[in-house]
Design a protein around this motif. Structure first.
Motif, PDB file in Angstrom:
ATOM      1  N   LYS A  13      57.802  42.441  53.280  1.00  0.00           N
ATOM      2  CA  LYS A  13      57.687  43.323  52.114  1.00  0.00           C
ATOM      3  C   LYS A  13      57.653  42.502  50.832  1.00  0.00           C
ATOM      4  N   ARG A  14      58.458  41.455  50.800  1.00  0.00           N
ATOM      5  CA  ARG A  14      58.493  40.577  49.623  1.00  0.00           C
ATOM      6  C   ARG A  14      57.143  39.901  49.417  1.00  0.00           C
ATOM      7  N   LEU A  15      56.541  39.400  50.483  1.00  0.00           N
ATOM      8  CA  LEU A  15      55.241  38.740  50.375  1.00  0.00           C
ATOM      9  C   LEU A  15      54.172  39.720  49.898  1.00  0.00           C
ATOM     10  N   GLU A  16      54.280  40.976  50.345  1.00  0.00           N
ATOM     11  CA  GLU A  16      53.328  42.001  49.918  1.00  0.00           C
ATOM     12  C   GLU A  16      53.484  42.292  48.426  1.00  0.00           C
ATOM     13  N   GLU A  17      54.734  42.358  47.948  1.00  0.00           N
ATOM     14  CA  GLU A  17      54.981  42.594  46.525  1.00  0.00           C
ATOM     15  C   GLU A  17      54.460  41.431  45.684  1.00  0.00           C
ATOM     16  N   GLN A  18      54.618  40.214  46.193  1.00  0.00           N
ATOM     17  CA  GLN A  18      54.085  39.043  45.491  1.00  0.00           C
ATOM     18  C   GLN A  18      52.581  39.163  45.315  1.00  0.00           C
ATOM     19  N   ARG A  19      51.903  39.596  46.382  1.00  0.00           N
ATOM     20  CA  ARG A  19      50.441  39.710  46.307  1.00  0.00           C
ATOM     21  C   ARG A  19      50.022  40.788  45.316  1.00  0.00           C
ATOM     22  N   LYS A  20      50.721  41.911  45.289  1.00  0.00           N
ATOM     23  CA  LYS A  20      50.406  42.972  44.335  1.00  0.00           C
ATOM     24  C   LYS A  20      50.561  42.475  42.898  1.00  0.00           C
ATOM     25  N   LEU A  21      51.665  41.775  42.640  1.00  0.00           N
ATOM     26  CA  LEU A  21      51.905  41.231  41.304  1.00  0.00           C
ATOM     27  C   LEU A  21      50.818  40.239  40.915  1.00  0.00           C
ATOM     28  N   GLU A  22      50.394  39.433  41.882  1.00  0.00           N
ATOM     29  CA  GLU A  22      49.369  38.436  41.594  1.00  0.00           C
ATOM     30  C   GLU A  22      48.048  39.094  41.209  1.00  0.00           C
ATOM     31  N   VAL A  23      47.672  40.146  41.937  1.00  0.00           N
ATOM     32  CA  VAL A  23      46.426  40.857  41.623  1.00  0.00           C
ATOM     33  C   VAL A  23      46.496  41.456  40.224  1.00  0.00           C
ATOM     34  N   LEU A  24      47.612  42.090  39.901  1.00  0.00           N
ATOM     35  CA  LEU A  24      47.771  42.696  38.578  1.00  0.00           C
ATOM     36  C   LEU A  24      47.730  41.640  37.470  1.00  0.00           C
ATOM     37  N   GLU A  25      48.356  40.490  37.715  1.00  0.00           N
ATOM     38  CA  GLU A  25      48.366  39.429  36.706  1.00  0.00           C
ATOM     39  C   GLU A  25      46.976  38.837  36.501  1.00  0.00           C
ATOM     40  N   LEU A  26      46.213  38.723  37.570  1.00  0.00           N
ATOM     41  CA  LEU A  26      44.841  38.217  37.444  1.00  0.00           C
ATOM     42  C   LEU A  26      43.974  39.178  36.629  1.00  0.00           C
ATOM     43  N   ILE A  27      44.155  40.483  36.875  1.00  0.00           N
ATOM     44  CA  ILE A  27      43.422  41.483  36.093  1.00  0.00           C
ATOM     45  C   ILE A  27      43.839  41.423  34.628  1.00  0.00           C
ATOM     46  N   ARG A  28      45.156  41.300  34.391  1.00  0.00           N
ATOM     47  CA  ARG A  28      45.662  41.205  33.021  1.00  0.00           C
ATOM     48  C   ARG A  28      45.067  40.007  32.299  1.00  0.00           C
ATOM     49  N   ASP A  29      44.977  38.875  33.003  1.00  0.00           N
ATOM     50  CA  ASP A  29      44.428  37.660  32.381  1.00  0.00           C
ATOM     51  C   ASP A  29      42.964  37.845  32.007  1.00  0.00           C
ATOM     52  N   GLU A  30      42.203  38.532  32.883  1.00  0.00           N
ATOM     53  CA  GLU A  30      40.790  38.771  32.589  1.00  0.00           C
ATOM     54  C   GLU A  30      40.639  39.672  31.356  1.00  0.00           C
ATOM     55  N   ILE A  31      41.457  40.721  31.289  1.00  0.00           N
ATOM     56  CA  ILE A  31      41.399  41.630  30.138  1.00  0.00           C
ATOM     57  C   ILE A  31      41.784  40.895  28.857  1.00  0.00           C
ATOM     58  N   TRP A  32      42.855  40.097  28.940  1.00  0.00           N
ATOM     59  CA  TRP A  32      43.313  39.370  27.754  1.00  0.00           C
ATOM     60  C   TRP A  32      42.242  38.403  27.261  1.00  0.00           C
ATOM     61  N   ARG A  33      41.552  37.745  28.188  1.00  0.00           N
ATOM     62  CA  ARG A  33      40.511  36.802  27.794  1.00  0.00           C
ATOM     63  C   ARG A  33      39.388  37.521  27.039  1.00  0.00           C
ATOM     64  N   ASP A  34      39.015  38.696  27.555  1.00  0.00           N
ATOM     65  CA  ASP A  34      37.948  39.477  26.935  1.00  0.00           C
ATOM     66  C   ASP A  34      38.357  39.967  25.553  1.00  0.00           C
ATOM     67  N   VAL A  35      39.577  40.511  25.453  1.00  0.00           N
ATOM     68  CA  VAL A  35      40.082  41.007  24.163  1.00  0.00           C
ATOM     69  C   VAL A  35      40.186  39.870  23.152  1.00  0.00           C
ATOM     70  N   TYR A  36      40.702  38.744  23.591  1.00  0.00           N
ATOM     71  CA  TYR A  36      40.895  37.599  22.696  1.00  0.00           C
ATOM     72  C   TYR A  36      39.567  37.143  22.096  1.00  0.00           C
ATOM     73  N   GLN A  37      38.543  37.021  22.950  1.00  0.00           N
ATOM     74  CA  GLN A  37      37.238  36.567  22.470  1.00  0.00           C
ATOM     75  C   GLN A  37      36.638  37.572  21.488  1.00  0.00           C
ATOM     76  N   TYR A  38      36.804  38.862  21.776  1.00  0.00           N
ATOM     77  CA  TYR A  38      36.268  39.898  20.900  1.00  0.00           C
ATOM     78  C   TYR A  38      36.954  39.869  19.534  1.00  0.00           C
ATOM     79  N   VAL A  39      38.276  39.824  19.548  1.00  0.00           N
ATOM     80  CA  VAL A  39      39.048  39.856  18.305  1.00  0.00           C
ATOM     81  C   VAL A  39      38.791  38.616  17.458  1.00  0.00           C
ATOM     82  N   GLN A  40      38.721  37.447  18.088  1.00  0.00           N
ATOM     83  CA  GLN A  40      38.512  36.201  17.345  1.00  0.00           C
ATOM     84  C   GLN A  40      37.187  36.201  16.593  1.00  0.00           C
TER      85      GLN A  40
END
Length: 310
Positions: free
Chosen positions: A253-280
């Motif tokens: 269960k712990r390994l599964e939660e780690q994977r879920k968090l990783e997917v969400l963090e990767l999506i967050r990083d992609e969104i942040w990169r897009d927002v950052y470039q737009y705002v700059q």
């Protein structure tokens, strides 16, 4: 990039170092590298060592490497260091404590700068760990920067987290405040030749009893790195917990939660990169901001970013 990952799979150490640099710099090649590396993962043993500065983590890792190598296993160390305010690189810290392993072909040591990332880790730590796994290292150790109360990120990327404490240092108070009990799979009382070991061990046992009743009970190991004492016992407890993680329903269960968090963090990083470039590049952001209401501006830019279908 495909060729680079193939070289890693064939245990080309220069290719591994280059790939880690790519992911550290968040280059456009990063996604392709990590997709290819994940496809050839070899399921190495992931260990995290965390604790306050001065707890002796680097010296402990040095001794642990030697112990692991007696079994013929290969070891990679991702040592996360503070960031230089001038160059942006890692300050290297206590890596000199591991210099006896620099000429060992079965050991790879890489320092990574936090580059402002909180939680004691560099943003690319997980990727570096995966690349070392693809290379084929049997054991991959992540040593955090040692920032006291911000050590919780380590539990998201390793199988076993060892929290290193020292007697009479006040570390137990940090555990209470930061919730580090929640991430500890193993406690290491280092510098166990100092007074106060018995008191610290008793406090840890009480904490474990209060907080881990229905979960894996963390073990307590005493070590003295200057005398190489307790290192073999530490390694045995690390292996014991690793086996538990992959055999128990709690571990899975712990390994599964780690994977879920990783997917969400990767999506967050992609969104942040897009927002950052737009705002700059937006004229509203590049104008004189001295008397600008940052709350209204942030809301306005975000709504414009959404409206444009980003």
């Amino acid at each position: 990039m495909h060729q680079l990952v193939e070289q890693i799979a064939n245990q080309d150490i220069r290719a591994l170092a280059r790939a880690i640099t790519f992911v550290e710099n968040d280059s456009i090649e990063k996604l392709q590298i990590m997709q290819d590396a994940y496809s050839i993962k070899k399921n190495g043993m992931y260990i995290g060592l965390t604790g306050s500065p001065g707890a002796g983590k680097s010296s402990l890792v040095n001794r642990l490497i030697s112990q692991i190598r007696t079994e013929g296993k290969t070891v990679a160390v991702i040592a996360v260091d503070p960031t230089s305010p001038f160059s942006g690189g890692s300050l290297l810290g206590d890596r000199v404590r591991m210099n006896e392993h620099f000429t060992d072909d079965g050991v790879f040591i890489r320092s990574m700068a936090t580059r402002g990332s909180l939680g004691g880790l560099a943003r690319a730590t997980k990727d570096a760990l995966r690349l070392c796994d693809a290379f084929g290292f049997d054991v991959i150790i992540v040593e955090t920067v040692g920032v006291g109360q911000s050590e919780l990120d380590i539990m998201k990327i390793v199988d076993t987290t060892a929290v290193v404490l020292t007697p009479n240092s006040g570390d137990v108070l940090q555990i209470f405040k930061a919730g580090i009990m929640e991430i500890a799979d193993l406690f290491v009382i280092n510098k166990a030749d100092l007074p106060g070991v018995g008191k610290l061990k008793a406090m840890l046992r009480e904490l474990i009893h209060m907080t881990k009743q229905d979960r894996y009970q963390p073990q307590i190991v005493k070590t003295i790195t200057t005398e190489n004492e307790g290192i073999e016992a530490l390694w045995e407890k690390l292996k014991e917990h690793h086996a538990y993680v992959y055999a128990s329903s709690e571990g899975k269960k712990r390994l599964e939660e780690q994977r879920k968090l990783e997917v969400l963090e990767l999506i967050r990083d992609e969104i942040w990169r897009d927002v950052y470039q737009y705002v700059q590049s937006h004229p509203d952001f590049s104008s004189n901001l001295t008397n600008t209401d940052p709350y209204n501006l942030a809301s306005s830019l975000y709504m414009k970013w959404k409206k444009e279908g980003r």
